[in-house]
Design an enzyme around this catalytic site. Structure first.
Site, PDB file in Angstrom:
ATOM      1  N   GLY A 115       1.019  -1.074   0.010  1.00  0.00           N
ATOM      2  CA  GLY A 115       0.276  -0.004   0.328  1.00  0.00           C
ATOM      3  C   GLY A 115       0.914   1.171   0.434  1.00  0.00           C
TER       4      GLY A 115
ATOM      5  CB  ALA B 122      -1.247   6.079  -1.217  1.00  0.00           C
TER       6      ALA B 122
ATOM      7  CG  ASN C   5       0.011   0.052  -4.323  1.00  0.00           C
ATOM      8  OD1 ASN C   5      -0.045   0.921  -3.109  1.00  0.00           O
ATOM      9  ND2 ASN C   5      -0.507   0.877  -5.328  1.00  0.00           N
TER      10      ASN C   5
ATOM     11  CG  ASN D 232      -7.087   6.419  10.626  1.00  0.00           C
ATOM     12  OD1 ASN D 232      -6.311   6.477  11.611  1.00  0.00           O
ATOM     13  ND2 ASN D 232      -6.861   7.656  10.233  1.00  0.00           N
TER      14      ASN D 232
ATOM     15  CB  SER E  73      -0.846   9.777  14.814  1.00  0.00           C
ATOM     16  OG  SER E  73      -1.304  11.057  15.759  1.00  0.00           O
TER      17      SER E  73
ATOM     18  CE  LYS F 199      -3.593   7.877  14.181  1.00  0.00           C
ATOM     19  NZ  LYS F 199      -4.693   8.114  13.110  1.00  0.00           N
TER      20      LYS F 199
ATOM     21  CG  HIS G 267      -4.363  10.177  18.804  1.00  0.00           C
ATOM     22  ND1 HIS G 267      -4.480  11.127  17.015  1.00  0.00           N
ATOM     23  CD2 HIS G 267      -3.169  10.914  18.369  1.00  0.00           C
ATOM     24  CE1 HIS G 267      -3.715  11.578  16.311  1.00  0.00           C
ATOM     25  NE2 HIS G 267      -2.492  11.744  17.832  1.00  0.00           N
ATOM     26  CG  ASN G 268      -7.553  10.266  14.553  1.00  0.00           C
ATOM     27  OD1 ASN G 268      -6.319  10.263  15.248  1.00  0.00           O
ATOM     28  ND2 ASN G 268      -8.267   9.916  13.232  1.00  0.00           N
TER      29      ASN G 268
ATOM     30  CD  GLU H 175      -5.847  15.276  14.822  1.00  0.00           C
ATOM     31  OE1 GLU H 175      -6.555  14.966  13.737  1.00  0.00           O
ATOM     32  OE2 GLU H 175      -5.137  13.785  14.825  1.00  0.00           O
TER      33      GLU H 175
END
Length: 487
Positions: free
Chosen positions: A13, A15, A36, A108, A134, A188, A191-192, A195
């Site tokens: 992957g 990206a 990929n 995520n 993150s 996570k 955490h977001n 945020e």
């Protein structure tokens, strides 16, 4: 292949996040294979590795070649879009994997999907980690905060790699084994959510300073730069200062003023609020930030509403209250800091509640430590949060830690002044309001919930408890009220 030529780890992957994390790992001296489905991304990554110093990164165009290029037990990081693409990638890769090999999902992902995949991988003899990552593009390349949860054996297999690739702070790398199951993804997610709250509070501070204080973008840049040298020092404060300094490349003025006031989102904030509701954990600051993103999406409706209310003499910003600029700046700084403590407290309480429900054994102090570097919410006061939980493992709320409690009390007067000025000016500060209400509710030994419970008992016979004697009670409120009224 000879063992000496095999890669230590693989990554599928490529990206932005995947490519940068692969280059980070290679730069730390660990040979890495990459794959990929779109082969041009493989070529791009190999080219970057060569251009950035001949890093030990090796591209592969077929999943079989990719898997066979990695030493046993194989550890393969997957960084593709959450949901079905992860399942498809697992299906493609696991065909060529062997018992004892490990898959690590770095996206995520919803934590229950990770727990399902752990079981499915186990049935094939494979190990599985769900790892929160993150820090965005820069963090992935130079050192993110990593939150791996799932198989401890899988974590041990790549612990040395993760510890070198993660951001480095004074007390160690920003990675730790989070716990079993989907704990890494859940941490996570929260955490977001924090945020979301942090970003909303900063935007409200900007709004008040701009529309009540009349500050220019240049002044705002200097203010945030100064704040970043004190207790508010953090990644988000730092980048906010930079944002105010960028000129518009297509015309006059500053770029920030040309950006459409419509905030995007990818779902983790919504998941956080949903989980808080399911676990009965109050998270009003995070919920307010999510509501604000929904409201921002109603751009066309808001423009129509603005015109409709203006016809009756209500402008978007009411008369600006008379304020002394220097005093306002200091009050907003204190209000922002106190509000941020509330947002972090809500996130930590949600993590504790889920840890208890699932038996994860989360170490809240250690989570604060690994967020000190690399991640989006990294801030200097996370070290103090870590120490608060080290002082008291059973701390019920961050706000009642003696150090933070003293600071909340010292800042509450300024906090109230800012919220009051915003209301007077007709400027919405839902995050600061929610944080202040959370603080005021939590610090009171008695709330008006007694009346709500009486109402519930009247219309639904839900019963109530008393403060002066044990047991549950039900009262025929309407009948007794009529009798008392008549008598």
């Amino acid at each position: 292949m000879e063992a000496a030529t095999l890669s230590r780890i693989g990554l599928a992957g490529l990206a932005v996040m995947g490519q940068n994390l692969a280059l980070n790992i290679a730069e730390k001296g660990f040979p890495i294979s990459v794959y990929n489905r779109t082969t041009s991304k493989v070529d791009d990554t190999v080219h970057r590795a060569n251009a950035e110093g001949g890093l030990p990164l090796f591209g592969h165009r077929s999943p079989q070649d990719f898997i066979l290029s990695i030493q046993r037990p194989r550890s393969i990081v997957i960084l593709v879009k959450a949901g079905r693409p992860v399942d498809q990638t697992i299906e493609t890769l696991s065909t060529f994997m062997e018992p004892g090999d490990c898959l690590i999902d770095g996206g995520n992902e919803w934590y229950e999907n990770t727990e399902r995949r752990i079981e499915e991988a186990s049935a094939r003899g494979l190990l599985y980690l769900g790892m929160g990552v993150s820090g965005g593009e820069e963090g992935a390349r130079n050192g993110p905060s990593l939150m791996p949860g799932g198989s401890f054996d899988a974590y041990q297999n790549i612990r040395d790699i993760l510890e070198k690739a993660a951001a480095q702070v004074s007390d160690g790398p920003c990675v730790t084994y989070i716990g079993p199951g989907g704990s890494g993804n859940f941490v996570k997610m929260v955490h977001n959510g924090i945020e979301y709250g942090d970003m909303q509070l900063i935007s409200e501070a900007y709004d008040v300073l701009k529309h009540v204080g009349g500050l220019s973008n240049q002044e705002l840049a200097e203010i945030f730069e100064g704040w970043n040298r004190g207790e508010l020092e953090s990644f988000l404060i730092e980048i906010t200062s930079d944002i105010f300094r960028v000129k518009d490349g297509f015309g006059e003025g500053d770029l920030v003023d040309k950006i459409l006031d419509k905030t995007g989102m990818k779902g983790t904030g919504k998941w956080t609020v949903q989980q808080a509701a399911e676990l009965s954990v109050a998270s009003p600051t995070i919920a307010a930030s999510l509501d604000c993103r929904y409201l921002s999406g109603l751009k066309e409706e808001r423009e129509v509403a603005s015109k409709a209310f203006s016809e009756f003499g209500l402008s978007e910003v009411l008369a600006r209250p008379a304020v002394e600029k220097k005093k306002l700046i200091e009050d907003v700084r204190q209000a922002l800091y106190a509000s941020k403590i509330c947002s972090y407290a809500q996130g930590m309480n949600l993590l504790r509640a889920k840890s208890i429900e699932k038996g994860w054994g989360l170490n809240l102090g250690e989570l604060a430590r690994i967020w000190k570097g690399g991640c989006i919410i990294r801030a200097v006061f996370l070290d103090r949060i870590k120490k608060a939980y080290e002082r008291n493992l059973a701390l019920p709320n961050l706000m009642v830690d003696p150090e933070f409690a003293r600071e909340m009390v010292q800042r509450q007067a300024a906090w109230r002044r800012v919220v009051g000025l915003a209301i007077e000016a007709g400027i919405s500060t839902p995050g600061m309001n929610a944080s202040l209400a959370y603080f005021d509710s939590y610090r009171r030994g008695r709330l008006p919930a007694n009346l709500v419970q009486a109402q519930r008992d009247l219309f639904g016979a839900h019963t109530y408890e008393r403060i002066d004697r044990p047991g549950s009670y039900h009262t025929e409120w309407t009948k007794l009220a009529r009798q008392n009224e008549a008598g």
